[in-house]
Design a protein around this motif. Structure first.
Motif, PDB file in Angstrom:
ATOM      1  N   LYS A   1      42.186  45.726  51.720  1.00 19.45           N
ATOM      2  CA  LYS A   1      43.340  46.551  51.337  1.00 19.45           C
ATOM      3  C   LYS A   1      44.172  45.819  50.279  1.00 19.45           C
ATOM      4  O   LYS A   1      44.623  46.431  49.298  1.00 19.45           O
ATOM      5  CB  LYS A   1      44.194  46.856  52.562  1.00 19.45           C
ATOM      6  N   ALA A   2      44.312  44.506  50.507  1.00 25.66           N
ATOM      7  CA  ALA A   2      45.094  43.703  49.549  1.00 25.66           C
ATOM      8  C   ALA A   2      44.398  43.653  48.184  1.00 25.66           C
ATOM      9  O   ALA A   2      45.065  43.702  47.143  1.00 25.66           O
ATOM     10  CB  ALA A   2      45.283  42.295  50.103  1.00 25.66           C
ATOM     11  N   VAL A   3      43.094  43.597  48.211  1.00 21.15           N
ATOM     12  CA  VAL A   3      42.344  43.581  46.937  1.00 21.15           C
ATOM     13  C   VAL A   3      42.559  44.886  46.181  1.00 21.15           C
ATOM     14  O   VAL A   3      42.762  44.891  44.959  1.00 21.15           O
ATOM     15  CB  VAL A   3      40.835  43.327  47.193  1.00 21.15           C
ATOM     16  N   THR A   4      42.506  45.994  46.891  1.00 23.78           N
ATOM     17  CA  THR A   4      42.692  47.292  46.219  1.00 23.78           C
ATOM     18  C   THR A   4      44.098  47.447  45.672  1.00 23.78           C
ATOM     19  O   THR A   4      44.321  48.241  44.763  1.00 23.78           O
ATOM     20  CB  THR A   4      42.402  48.455  47.184  1.00 23.78           C
ATOM     21  N   GLU A   5      45.025  46.678  46.233  1.00 27.80           N
ATOM     22  CA  GLU A   5      46.413  46.775  45.758  1.00 27.80           C
ATOM     23  C   GLU A   5      46.731  45.788  44.637  1.00 27.80           C
ATOM     24  O   GLU A   5      47.853  45.785  44.125  1.00 27.80           O
ATOM     25  CB  GLU A   5      47.382  46.552  46.937  1.00 27.80           C
TER      26      GLU A   5
END
Lengths: 214, 264
Positions: A158-162
């Motif tokens: 999720k952090a990567v996509t953000e």
């Protein structure tokens, strides 16, 4: 009768052995060698492409998926990416690595995709979280540990996509494509130092996010 | 920075097993196979190219060896059907028929507007002028016999009525070949005068001896200029002098023509 059965068994065995040897030789070849074989259009071309595809389909698919966070669009873009690889196989330069070439094509497709969406690549944020088929790592772990790791992995994804697109791009190429920073610099036409700083910022941001989430 | 952050990389890879769908794999592999098949046929390209060269080179060579074939191809059908000027002048009926067929063929191929625009230039083109050019010779021969003269005059009149634009070309023609390209030659009845004067020129040419003294040469030139300028009275005087100088020559033909012209 017995002799003919024996001869049939021998030929069958030889065929299987030959197939094993060919498969072994193909899997041992580098990406560039496989691409050259595929571009030669001989009887081994299809087999070379199969090996190449099996080797790179996962990383390339995940790179596209995590870049746009849309499975339907990812399928289309991924198919388009491989179609272009097939179409431009004769343009492949054996001096460069296949991954550099393939990720360059993938990046161009993504830029086109962002343009169609009315976004600029530098400002293309999408907060949608992809649904992955998470599987166990294969190591023996306690159920609590497995559950915790799953949570951590989901949080990381999720952090990567953000991440900002330029940092996300560098992170994904570095971790998914196993590309060096120099190769990423070549693909993105940016100085290596800038790529390095982007990666640092990405890692710092991910760690900060993970500390907050976990 | 060659080494990745191990903890981060391990964590990232732990839940990172997304793969493309099976149907997508099948579609891509099938496409790769399809792309491979036509190119296999493409391996014949060099041989096909060589075969095509082997076929085309002899054909080109044959065409270059026979230039008349190229000329016959370049000529269009209406141009082939067009009669040549020389035989048409020999036979006026055939010429008229040929012109009629020519115009019919042109009308088949061209629009009425195009035909009108085409007819104008045709009357003043080189072919027409050439055709008209042959007239003085024809008339000169015709005037030698009275019967043929009668035939030539109605023909000329017919041409004038059918194609009045041809009149414009006529003064230019006689200006080159005859000595009567004066303002009088533009009169409505100028054709007969032109024919007669053309005949005088022919007669003078026939009569004029090849070896002449300077004074004789000057007299002949004076006669020609006087005929050209229509100075008939002076013409008679010059003729008298010429008769004295050349008593063996018969000047009756020239006399008659000058008389005819002076009456007009």
């Amino acid at each position: 009768m017995n002799q003919s059965v024996f001869a049939f068994h021998v030929s069958l065995y030889n065929g299987l052995m030959l197939r094993r040897v060919n498969r072994a030789t193909f899997t041992q070849k580098t990406d560039a060698q496989l691409m050259v074989i595929y571009a030669q259009n001989n009887i081994h071309s299809q087999r070379a492409f199969n090996v190449l595809y099996e080797r790179h389909k996962g990383p390339l698919y995940r790179f596209v998926l995590k870049s746009i966070n849309n499975e339907t669009q990812t399928d289309e873009l991924f198919q388009d990416l491989w179609f272009r690889i097939i179409q431009h196989k004769d343009n492949f330069n054996a001096k460069q690595t296949f991954t550099t070439w393939a990720y360059t094509i993938a990046r161009r497709l993504l830029i086109d995709y962002y343009r169609k969406q009315g976004k600029r690549f530098e400002h293309a944020y999408d907060d949608a979280i992809p649904e992955h088929n998470d599987e166990s790592t294969g190591h023996y772990q306690l159920p609590e540990q497995v559950l915790q790791q799953k949570r951590h992995a989901q949080a990381l994804h999720k952090a990567v996509t953000e991440l900002p697109p330029d940092q996300r791009e560098v992170f994904l190429m570095f971790h998914e494509g196993d590309l060096t920073l120099q190769q990423i610099a070549e693909i993105t036409h940016q100085p290596k130092e800038r790529i390095k700083s982007r990666y640092r910022y990405a890692v710092k941001r991910l760690k900060n996010t993970l500390q907050v989430l976990l | 920075m060659k080494n990745k952050d191990p903890n981060l990389h391990q964590l990232y890879q732990s839940g990172n097993k997304a793969q493309p769908p099976k149907n997508l794999d099948a579609a891509i592999l099938a496409h790769a196979e399809q792309a491979f098949k036509p190119t296999r046929l493409g391996r014949m390209r060099p041989w096909l190219a060589a075969a095509s060269v082997l076929l085309t080179v002899p054909i080109l060579w044959l065409m270059l060896q026979q230039p008349e074939l190229q000329l016959s191809r370049q000529e269009s059908l209406p141009l082939d059907a067009m009669p040549s000027p020389a035989p048409a002048t020999d036979n006026p009926k055939a010429m008229d028929e040929a012109q009629a067929t020519e115009s019919a063929e042109l009308s088949d191929y061209l629009d009425p507007q195009d035909l009108e625009s085409e007819q104008g230039p045709i009357t003043v083109t080189g072919s027409r002028i050439k055709h008209q050019n042959s007239k003085p010779d024809e008339v000169g021969i015709a005037t030698s016999s009275a019967a043929e003269k009668k035939q030539s005059l109605p023909r000329e009149a017919k041409r004038e009525t059918s194609k009045p634009i041809a009149l414009k070309a006529e003064p230019e023609i006689f200006a080159e070949d005859s000595m009567s390209s004066t303002a009088a030659s533009y009169a409505p009845d100028n054709t007969q005068i032109q024919q007669t004067s053309a005949t005088i020129a022919e007669l003078i040419k026939h009569l004029k001896p090849k070896q002449l003294s300077e004074t004789e040469q000057a007299l002949w030139q004076d006669l020609q200029q006087q005929i050209e300028n229509q100075q008939w009275h002076q013409c008679h005087e010059t003729l008298k002098q010429l008769k004295q100088n050349h008593p063996a020559l018969d000047f009756t033909g020239i006399d008659k023509r000058i008389e005819q012209l002076s009456k007009h």
